[in-house]
Design an enzyme around this catalytic site. Sequence first.
Site, short mmCIF file in Angstrom:
data_model
loop_
_atom_site.label_atom_id
_atom_site.label_comp_id
_atom_site.label_asym_id
_atom_site.label_seq_id
_atom_site.Cartn_x
_atom_site.Cartn_y
_atom_site.Cartn_z
N THR A 68 0.85 -1.18 0.00
CA THR A 68 0.00 0.00 0.00
C THR A 68 0.89 1.24 0.00
OG1 THR A 68 -1.92 1.03 1.06
CG2 THR A 68 -0.26 0.09 2.53
N LYS A 72 3.85 1.60 -3.91
CA LYS A 72 3.34 0.89 -5.09
C LYS A 72 4.19 1.07 -6.34
CE LYS A 72 -1.34 0.80 -3.27
NZ LYS A 72 -2.77 1.00 -3.52
N ALA A 134 -3.23 10.43 -9.08
CA ALA A 134 -2.61 9.70 -10.18
C ALA A 134 -1.45 8.86 -9.67
CB ALA A 134 -2.13 10.67 -11.25
N ALA A 137 -2.72 3.77 -6.63
CA ALA A 137 -4.14 3.38 -6.62
C ALA A 137 -4.89 4.07 -7.75
CB ALA A 137 -4.77 3.75 -5.27
#
Length: 263
Positions: A68, A72, A134, A137
């Site tokens: 998370t 990422k 952006a 996620a």
Amino acid sequence: MPLTGKTRIHTLIGSPIAQVLAPGWLTERMKAADYDGLLVPLHIEKGNLDTALPVLKAMPNIDSILITLPHKFGAIAHCDRLSGRARLLGAINAMRREEDGRWFGDNFDGAGLAAGVKKAGHAIKGKSVFMVGAGGAGSSIAVSMLEEGAHHLTFHDINTINQGMLFEKLSSAYPGKVSIGSVVPAGCDIVVNATSAGLEKGDPLPIDVCQLAPHMVVADVITDPIPTRLLAEASKIGCATRDGTHMLDGQIELLFSFMLRRS
């Protein structure tokens, strides 16, 4: 099922980590499947990722690592192979050890949010979508919305580098269906907060609620607090809302199958 030396270990890394719900949800899913394993949350600061991930990968009883914020994008460099969508996005939220010992990365954020929206009876195909964020996620959600047949996606991010990179990727893959804008477009159907704004008390609203209308579906990726201030304000207007737990619920089976190498 007792915890022993045979128990398979899966981890979830992020910073902060206190808000995550996946460890409990997925560990319970493992128990229900009579699988001897558990998912452990690990607080890893951004600057420590390149030190921590090689250590986790070197432990033979760790089979997968969920990722998370804010890792990422950085975690992708620690994979040997990637899915097509992870390669397009340049970001992952899950990586697993393959039978040959190599690590495979994929991204399920967008698929989870799309599943959560559709499970509540809201269509995505043919709809206009506005998204803030952006990052990892947001990038995944953008691809999933377009894969699901969204008519058009408008998005923005205060990080202009991330914004520009995502626009370049999406406009190439989905020509004419993507634009950059900081205001919810007239006639918009689905509004998504894909940022961490709302995670901490006192965070500014990621979207001006004066731009919302009762016919809209408003979704937020944050799992704690529930509801976020954005969703609470959207509900007052009459919008249908989807929170981060709905997104997580949409991912659970996808992640479970991935972690156990069943897909």
